[in-house]
Motif scaffolding. Structure first.
Motif, mmCIF file in Angstrom:
data_model
loop_
_atom_site.group_PDB
_atom_site.id
_atom_site.type_symbol
_atom_site.label_atom_id
_atom_site.label_comp_id
_atom_site.label_asym_id
_atom_site.label_seq_id
_atom_site.Cartn_x
_atom_site.Cartn_y
_atom_site.Cartn_z
ATOM 1 N N LYS A 1 58.529 -1.127 75.644
ATOM 2 C CA LYS A 1 59.435 -0.180 75.961
ATOM 3 C C LYS A 1 59.343 1.071 74.841
ATOM 4 O O LYS A 1 59.379 2.372 74.798
ATOM 5 N N ARG A 2 59.354 0.653 73.435
ATOM 6 C CA ARG A 2 59.212 1.539 72.308
ATOM 7 C C ARG A 2 57.715 2.013 72.267
ATOM 8 O O ARG A 2 57.539 3.155 71.855
ATOM 9 N N ARG A 3 56.753 1.469 73.107
ATOM 10 C CA ARG A 3 55.331 1.759 72.850
ATOM 11 C C ARG A 3 54.798 2.432 74.173
ATOM 12 O O ARG A 3 53.591 2.627 74.266
ATOM 13 N N ARG A 4 55.603 2.626 75.094
ATOM 14 C CA ARG A 4 55.116 3.140 76.347
ATOM 15 C C ARG A 4 55.631 4.730 76.453
ATOM 16 O O ARG A 4 56.624 5.041 76.238
ATOM 17 N N ILE A 5 54.607 5.691 76.596
ATOM 18 C CA ILE A 5 54.605 7.030 76.361
ATOM 19 C C ILE A 5 54.192 7.747 77.533
ATOM 20 O O ILE A 5 52.980 7.490 77.986
ATOM 21 N N VAL B 1 50.636 10.325 83.851
ATOM 22 C CA VAL B 1 49.763 9.762 82.830
ATOM 23 C C VAL B 1 50.928 9.160 81.982
ATOM 24 O O VAL B 1 51.709 9.831 81.268
ATOM 25 N N THR B 2 50.475 7.803 81.505
ATOM 26 C CA THR B 2 51.369 6.936 80.626
ATOM 27 C C THR B 2 50.276 6.225 79.750
ATOM 28 O O THR B 2 49.367 5.715 80.075
ATOM 29 N N PHE C 1 47.191 4.589 81.766
ATOM 30 C CA PHE C 1 47.521 4.435 83.240
ATOM 31 C C PHE C 1 47.650 5.872 83.653
ATOM 32 O O PHE C 1 48.379 6.768 83.278
ATOM 33 N N ILE C 2 46.918 6.058 84.919
ATOM 34 C CA ILE C 2 46.989 7.216 85.729
ATOM 35 C C ILE C 2 48.125 6.497 86.712
ATOM 36 O O ILE C 2 47.587 5.786 87.653
ATOM 37 N N GLU C 3 49.265 6.935 86.701
ATOM 38 C CA GLU C 3 50.267 6.238 87.506
ATOM 39 C C GLU C 3 50.488 7.116 88.955
ATOM 40 O O GLU C 3 51.562 7.885 89.159
ATOM 41 N N LEU C 4 49.770 6.857 89.746
ATOM 42 C CA LEU C 4 49.729 7.645 91.312
ATOM 43 C C LEU C 4 49.789 6.326 92.284
ATOM 44 O O LEU C 4 49.063 5.499 91.958
ATOM 45 N N THR C 5 50.750 6.702 93.148
ATOM 46 C CA THR C 5 51.023 5.556 94.066
ATOM 47 C C THR C 5 50.600 5.902 95.438
ATOM 48 O O THR C 5 50.211 4.725 96.271
ATOM 49 N N SER C 6 50.405 7.103 95.846
ATOM 50 C CA SER C 6 49.930 7.157 97.200
ATOM 51 C C SER C 6 48.351 7.467 97.303
ATOM 52 O O SER C 6 47.844 7.681 96.407
ATOM 53 N N VAL D 1 42.848 2.901 85.160
ATOM 54 C CA VAL D 1 43.210 2.297 83.936
ATOM 55 C C VAL D 1 42.050 2.441 83.042
ATOM 56 O O VAL D 1 41.125 2.050 83.353
ATOM 57 N N HIS D 2 42.482 2.679 81.784
ATOM 58 C CA HIS D 2 41.288 2.988 80.702
ATOM 59 C C HIS D 2 41.996 2.310 79.452
ATOM 60 O O HIS D 2 43.030 2.300 79.291
ATOM 61 N N TYR D 3 41.215 1.855 78.752
ATOM 62 C CA TYR D 3 41.284 1.320 77.247
ATOM 63 C C TYR D 3 40.864 2.054 76.119
ATOM 64 O O TYR D 3 39.684 2.358 76.264
ATOM 65 N N ILE D 4 41.575 2.697 75.482
ATOM 66 C CA ILE D 4 41.302 3.674 74.336
ATOM 67 C C ILE D 4 41.507 3.366 72.889
ATOM 68 O O ILE D 4 42.652 2.504 72.663
#
Length: 198
Positions: free
Chosen positions: A32-36, A42-43, A93-98, A147-150
């Motif tokens: 929760k502290r590390r999620r921006i 975009v998260t 994360f690209i948080e798209l649902t549809s 999803v990507h790792y950076i």
């Protein structure tokens, strides 16, 4: 001192069941502290040794891994995402649902994994570096993954500028421009990653 996980850090599934509820509660609070969130969808979740141990334990639980060889395979993948001193690691994360949004946005956001910036108060801009193995698997010319790792690599002086704050996290892509200032708890957590005592 390396922060990598070893087989000794991963408990067997029976032992993990005993600690899982408490560990999971701790990781939820940590993430929760590390999620921006940056802009509309975009998260980034900044990873560390504990979040990666949780990931491996959960993978082992779900996939019923019980051999050292299987766990070693997971360690080889996820240890690359644990930041060493002077660096940060994040899952983007690209948080798209549809389906419609995914079809519309993912082609437009090609290259987003190279468009994340840390903007320090002294004017320094640190651009992220995609994790090489994942980039090779995920990158396409015509469409991006969701999803990507950076990672980010900072010099000692940049770490001190980060500590002095404030720090802005930004997406600087031709199709998506957004930024957010990191809060105090997040900054403190990430400083622990950046410094040798983290």
């Amino acid at each position: 001192m390396t922060r990598s996980l070893t087989l000794d850090d991963i408990v067997d599934n029976a032992a993990y069941e005993d600690e899982r509820d408490e560990f999971r509660t701790r990781i939820i609070a940590l993430k929760k502290r590390r999620r921006i969130g940056v802009g509309e969808f975009v998260t980034l979740v900044f990873e560390n040794r504990e979040t990666m141990r949780f990931q491996i334990q959960e993978m082992a639980r779900v996939e019923r891994m019980d051999s050292d060889a299987a766990i070693e395979g997971e360690l080889a993948v996820y240890n690359k995402l644990i930041p060493e001193p002077g660096s940060l690691s994040a899952t983007l994360f690209i948080e798209l649902t549809s389906d419609e949004d995914l079809r519309s946005w993912l082609p437009k956001l090609v290259g987003i994994e190279k468009s994340i910036e840390l903007r320090l108060s002294d004017g320094t801009v640190i651009v992220d570096i995609p994790e090489a193995d994942h980039e090779a698997q995920l990158t396409r010319e015509e469409i991006t993954a969701s999803v990507h790792y950076i990672g980010f690599v900072l010099t000692e002086s940049e770490v001190e500028a980060f500590a002095a704050g404030p720090v802005e996290l930004a997406v600087n892509h031709s199709e998506y421009q957004a930024s957010v200032t990191l809060g105090g708890e997040t900054t403190a957590d990430l400083l622990a990653d950046l410094r040798a005592d983290g």
